[in-house]
Structure formats: C-alpha cells, structure tokens
Design an enzyme around this catalytic site. Sequence first.
Site, mmCIF file in Angstrom:
data_model
loop_
_atom_site.group_PDB
_atom_site.id
_atom_site.type_symbol
_atom_site.label_atom_id
_atom_site.label_comp_id
_atom_site.label_asym_id
_atom_site.label_seq_id
_atom_site.Cartn_x
_atom_site.Cartn_y
_atom_site.Cartn_z
ATOM 1 N N ASP A 18 0.832 -1.213 0.000
ATOM 2 C CA ASP A 18 0.000 0.000 0.000
ATOM 3 C C ASP A 18 0.868 1.265 0.000
ATOM 4 O O ASP A 18 1.977 1.262 0.532
ATOM 5 C CB ASP A 18 -0.910 -0.018 1.242
ATOM 6 C CG ASP A 18 -2.032 1.004 1.140
ATOM 7 O OD1 ASP A 18 -2.487 1.290 0.015
ATOM 8 O OD2 ASP A 18 -2.456 1.515 2.194
ATOM 9 N N ASN A 66 -10.924 -2.655 -5.391
ATOM 10 C CA ASN A 66 -10.155 -1.693 -6.196
ATOM 11 C C ASN A 66 -10.753 -1.468 -7.597
ATOM 12 O O ASN A 66 -10.430 -0.479 -8.255
ATOM 13 C CB ASN A 66 -8.684 -2.126 -6.336
ATOM 14 C CG ASN A 66 -7.863 -2.001 -5.063
ATOM 15 O OD1 ASN A 66 -6.914 -2.744 -4.853
ATOM 16 N ND2 ASN A 66 -8.211 -1.057 -4.201
HETATM 17 C C1 IPE Z 1 -5.329 -2.674 -0.016
HETATM 18 O O1 IPE Z 1 -5.074 -1.340 -0.190
HETATM 19 C C2 IPE Z 1 -5.377 -3.390 -1.341
HETATM 20 C C3 IPE Z 1 -4.080 -3.596 -1.985
HETATM 21 C C4 IPE Z 1 -2.919 -3.282 -1.489
HETATM 22 C C5 IPE Z 1 -4.134 -4.242 -3.270
HETATM 23 P P1 IPE Z 1 -6.242 -0.271 -0.355
HETATM 24 O O2 IPE Z 1 -5.568 1.036 -0.540
HETATM 25 O O3 IPE Z 1 -7.180 -0.685 -1.425
HETATM 26 O O4 IPE Z 1 -6.992 -0.354 1.044
HETATM 27 P P2 IPE Z 1 -7.735 0.760 1.876
HETATM 28 O O5 IPE Z 1 -8.692 1.445 0.934
HETATM 29 O O6 IPE Z 1 -6.691 1.710 2.385
HETATM 30 O O7 IPE Z 1 -8.406 0.038 3.001
HETATM 31 C C1 IPE Z 2 -1.594 0.239 -3.342
HETATM 32 O O1 IPE Z 2 -1.405 1.609 -3.346
HETATM 33 C C2 IPE Z 2 -1.845 -0.312 -4.721
HETATM 34 C C3 IPE Z 2 -3.224 -0.771 -4.916
HETATM 35 C C4 IPE Z 2 -4.151 -0.785 -4.014
HETATM 36 C C5 IPE Z 2 -3.567 -1.265 -6.226
HETATM 37 P P1 IPE Z 2 -2.613 2.608 -3.335
HETATM 38 O O2 IPE Z 2 -3.002 2.906 -4.749
HETATM 39 O O3 IPE Z 2 -3.718 2.152 -2.476
HETATM 40 O O4 IPE Z 2 -1.921 3.906 -2.719
HETATM 41 P P2 IPE Z 2 -2.505 4.871 -1.616
HETATM 42 O O5 IPE Z 2 -2.883 4.036 -0.448
HETATM 43 O O6 IPE Z 2 -3.682 5.560 -2.237
HETATM 44 O O7 IPE Z 2 -1.375 5.792 -1.318
HETATM 45 MG MG MG Z 3 -4.136 2.406 -0.483
#
Ligand code: IPE
Ligand code: IPE
Ligand code: MG
Length: 266
Positions: A18, A66
């Site tokens: 993340d 996502n």
């Molecule tokens: C978790 O991250 C999913 C992945 C790393 C693929 P998210 O960014 O989607 O989760 P939330 O929204 O912070 O809970």
């Molecule tokens: C994790 O990074 C990747 C996926 C969930 C696909 P994020 O895209 O959630 O990045 P933040 O949490 O918004 O910084």
């Molecule tokens: Mg995230």
Amino acid sequence: MVFVEARNLPSHVGIIMDGNGRWAQLRGQERVEGHREGSKAVRRIVRAARRLGLRALTLYAFSEQNWARPEDEVDTLMVLLRDFLLSERDEILDHGIRLNAVGNLGRLPGLVRGVLDPLRNDSASHHEMTLTLALSYGGREEIAAVARELATECANGRMRPEDVTAESLRGRMPSLAVGDPDLVIRTGGERRISNFLLYGLAYAELHFTDALWPDFAEADLYEAIESYQRRERRFGLVGKGAVPVSPEAPTPPAPPSEATRLRLVG
Ligand code: IPE
Ligand code: IPE
Ligand code: MG
C-alpha cells in the site's frame, strides 16, 4: 545491522503493498506514477524473498474493491500487471518459482489473462518458492466462495453438514494452498487488513510499516522478518515464558538457539 536467522524463517509471507498513490502525490505526480514505481518494488522484493529462501510469498496487488477506482487508474494497473508478468517471465522460470494467482480471476481483462495463464501453467511444477498474486481478491469473497461450494456439496448429498469444519474450509481456500501466512506485512502506514487473507490470518504475525510501497527496500523486508523472529507464537497455548504454577516443577529453560545467523546489511 539486521540479523535474520536462517532456520526460523516465516514459511509464508503476505504483503499488503500500500501507498503507491501517496508516493506519487507527495512528488506532485499522478497516482499511476506511484504504481509504476511500485512495480519496481515488486521485482526487488520477489528477488529478495527468493534469495532469502522463503517458501511462499503472497502479494496483494489488486483487491475486489479496487475495481471501483477511476477507470484510467484501473486500466494502468492492468497494463502494469501484464508488463510485470512479461518482463519477469524468464526470471520466474529460470529460478524455479511457481507463479500462482488467487481471487476472482474471471474479472481480469484478456490482456492480463493472456500472460498470466501461460505462466501459471508453465511454472506449475516448480517448487523453489510459490509467488501468489492476489488479484481481484477479497478475503470475504473467498470465504463466501468456499461456503457456496460446501453448501452445494451438502445440498446434493456429496457432503454431510457435520463435515463442514474449520479445517475443511481451510483446505479449500485457494490462498491457503501454500499454508497459513506466518507473517503479514502492510506498508503505507495504515493499520488495517483491507480484506486480505481473512481466514488464514487467524494466527499470523502482523508487521506494519510507514514506508510507502515504492520505497520498500530489501532491508525493510529483512527488518520485518527480524521482528517476526523475535516474537513468541503461542497459538492459544501457554508460552515458554509463563511462570510455572508449582515451584517443584519449573519449566526448563529453552535451549539456546544454534541457528546460523545470516548478517544482512540494511
Ligand atoms: C489494499 O489497499 C489493497 C491492496 C494493497 C491491493 P487499499 O488502498 O485498497 O486499502 P484501503 O482502501 O486503504 O483500506
Ligand atoms: C496500493 O497503493 C496499490 C493498490 C491498491 C492497487 P494505493 O493505490 O492504495 O496507494 P494509496 O494508499 O492511495 O497511497
Ligand atoms: Mg491504499
């Protein structure tokens, strides 16, 4: 200096990767630039995990939730996923890695399936390390899918309701085919699970780090493993450090660890 014991490695490590979006935004860039940089971190960490000798690494790359992100971000993530699979194909095959995927794979576009499926197939007999990508994955969705499967078997008489046990559920979870996760790491500063490996998490050790995924380095992986190795896993039992009830029957001290220490400079 980080010390990792060669004999006490977690067998299955899961990572909630993340912080890509924030990494880019901190630099005044589009979120997708963070995903691009994040895929370099995936290459780095897969290599480090293999060199360390982990048996299984599960990477949470894309959740079922996502899909609701802006279309251009989802499209870029799918292209990056395809590019990752294409560019890592030789390295995966040359090093005996088995590439697997869990999640609602039917939702993935053809451009991903077209490279994912052959690589899963071609690496199916490998057993150096299993690299599982959680794609269009949700822990609740996985539990629901297994529950549906068991309900169907009970309904058509191939299974008895009393045989639906914690273990029979566990045995059918695709994400746990490599065993329960021993250690789950989440980067990006949030202290939550976000629907990752819910069933298998029962006794996993959790490690949270503020490092944003694109910045996550080999040393951060070693640090997480070192933290894991300092913990006492009790699984609901009484720990080695528990004070014995009877002074006549003291608990013998744990034998000193003879494990070789790998010095991994961070
Ligand atoms: C978790 O991250 C999913 C992945 C790393 C693929 P998210 O960014 O989607 O989760 P939330 O929204 O912070 O809970
Ligand atoms: C994790 O990074 C990747 C996926 C969930 C696909 P994020 O895209 O959630 O990045 P933040 O949490 O918004 O910084
Ligand atoms: Mg995230």
